[in-house]
Design an enzyme around this catalytic site. Structure first.
Site, short mmCIF file in Angstrom:
data_model
loop_
_atom_site.label_atom_id
_atom_site.label_comp_id
_atom_site.label_asym_id
_atom_site.label_seq_id
_atom_site.Cartn_x
_atom_site.Cartn_y
_atom_site.Cartn_z
N VAL A 1 0.87 -1.19 0.00
CA VAL A 1 0.00 0.00 0.00
C VAL A 1 0.91 1.23 0.00
CG1 VAL A 1 -1.80 1.29 1.21
CG2 VAL A 1 -1.71 -1.20 1.45
N HIS A 2 0.76 2.09 -0.99
CA HIS A 2 1.60 3.29 -0.95
C HIS A 2 1.00 4.54 -1.57
CE1 HIS A 2 2.97 3.64 -5.17
NE2 HIS A 2 2.78 2.34 -5.21
N ARG A 3 -0.14 4.45 -2.25
CA ARG A 3 -0.68 5.63 -2.93
C ARG A 3 -1.06 6.71 -1.93
NH1 ARG A 3 -0.01 3.26 -7.54
NH2 ARG A 3 1.33 5.07 -7.71
N ASP B 1 -2.38 -1.45 -3.95
CA ASP B 1 -2.79 -0.27 -4.70
C ASP B 1 -1.72 0.11 -5.72
OD1 ASP B 1 -0.79 0.89 -3.18
OD2 ASP B 1 -2.10 2.30 -2.11
#
Ligand code: UDP
Length: 363
Positions: free
Chosen positions: A203-205, A278
């Site tokens: 998850v990084h957005r 994501d």
């Protein structure tokens, strides 16, 4: 041609590793690293693992807001271009380094080549969308990975210089897939994971780093995690910092590990029960490897990955009930281990030929 190629982030180092062998066979390449990602796990590790050359110019830009980074990058890239006098500047993807490279080149009248042109999420609140749209409108050559990307460009009036070349990351995944298919490659990681008995997550957005989004996806992961099926979260440092600031803790069965190298990440995806992400890159890799994939977003610019997945890739956003029901549908009951074994045994991934296509088109 004399080409300055500009990278700066993890996915760009990976894309460069896919392209450089083909590019360097036909062109004189000057390799520039802005240093947008700078720690060992997000950047340094990929140079050794993927055999990337040492950058001819390391700009050492470092962290800060997108505006601060762009502000530092523009004069630094301009100085490189003035000194190197390239015929073209090549940029990848949709990051701050992509836009700064394209803008600095365009302002000097140097033609820009954009790899992964034409992708659209149609969500201008995403920093990546701004970077893609602006870079495409500055570019002279637009290398599109998918048909829908070509359509998107045409809708914006861009038809000249557009070429469908396929997906560069598929070339690298194809080259690497034989090295990860043996379940022994999972055992060798020493993470105490059994094939098909864990979920792999990234998850990084930016949209998933707001406090409310982090509360939602950490609860979603907690609800899917169990002692006999842990969640393995390879935590991006930006997401780790946002969780820390918001004081959000992860559940016990959510095992946090540092960002991993490229081969390890492919290994962890291939042998998982399912992938939740994501990431643009991880979602395509999951599709190529044939792993069930839940997208922790409301939309994706990689529409073909979803359409061609035979139902194995599903956009679930941060909806906990939908995620649980989808996971149970895609990986029913105790089917995870058998599905993982079957998938690994059958794995055969053709290269897309994008690297050769791009190098040839530039020639
Ligand atoms: N990746 C990696 N280590 C990790 C997580 C991802 O090497 O811990 C790789 C992943 O396999 C893919 C690429 O990084 O090749 C995707 O980059 P990222 O998710 O940072 O960016 P995006 O693709 O969303 O632009």
């Amino acid at each position: 041609m004399r080409i300055v190629s500009i990278v700066g982030t993890r996915p760009q180092l990976i894309k460069a590793a896919a392209l450089l062998p083909a590019l360097r066979r036909r062109h004189d390449e000057v390799f520039v690293d802005t240093g947008q990602h700078y720690d060992e796990t997000m950047a340094g590790v990929f140079f050794g693992e993927l055999g990337l050359p040492r950058p001819d110019h390391s700009l050492g830009i470092g962290g800060g807001s997108a505006a601060e980074q762009t502000g530092r990058m523009l004069p630094a890239i301009e100085a490189v271009l003035v000194a190197e006098r390239p015929d073209a500047v090549l940029v990848y993807g949709d990051t701050t380094s992509t836009l700064a490279g394209a803008l600095a080149a365009a302002q000097l009248g140097v033609p820009v080549a954009h790899i992964e042109a034409g992708l659209r999420s149609f969500d201008r609140s995403m920093p990546e969308e701004i970077n893609r749209v602006l870079t495409d409108h500055l570019a002279r050559w637009l290398f599109a990975p998918t048909r829908s990307a070509i359509t998107n460009l045409a809708t914006e009036g861009i038809v000249d210089g557009v070429a469908l070349v396929g997906d560069l990351m598929q070339d690298l995944a194809s080259r690497t897939s034989a090295e990860v298919r043996d379940p022994a490659s999972l055992a060798a990681l020493d993470l105490d994971l059994a094939p098909g008995r864990y979920l792999f997550v990234t998850v990084h957005r930016a949209e998933n780093r707001t406090p409310s989004a982090m509360v939602a996806w950490t609860a979603l992961l907690a609800s899917l995690a169990a002692p006999n099926r842990p969640v393995l979260l390879a935590l991006h440092p930006g997401t780790a910092a946002a969780l820390e600031t918001a004081g959000i803790r992860l559940a016990d069965d959510v095992r946090v590990i540092a960002p991993q190298g490229y081969r390890t990440t492919l290994t962890l995806q291939l042998h998982a029960a399912a992938v939740l992400t994501d990431s643009g890159g991880v979602q395509r890799e999951a599709a190529w490897l044939g792993v069930p994939c839940l997208l922790l977003r409301d939309r994706t610019e990689w529409v073909e990955a979803v359409e061609d997945s035979g139902g194995r890739m599903v956009i679930v956003g941060l909806d906990r009930a939908l995620a649980a029901a989808t996971l149970e549908r895609l990986v029913p009951g105790n089917a995870g281990p058998a599905m993982a074994a079957d998938r690994a045994a059958r794995l055969h991934l053709e290269p897309a030929g994008a690297g050769e296509a791009i190098a040839a088109a530039l020639e």
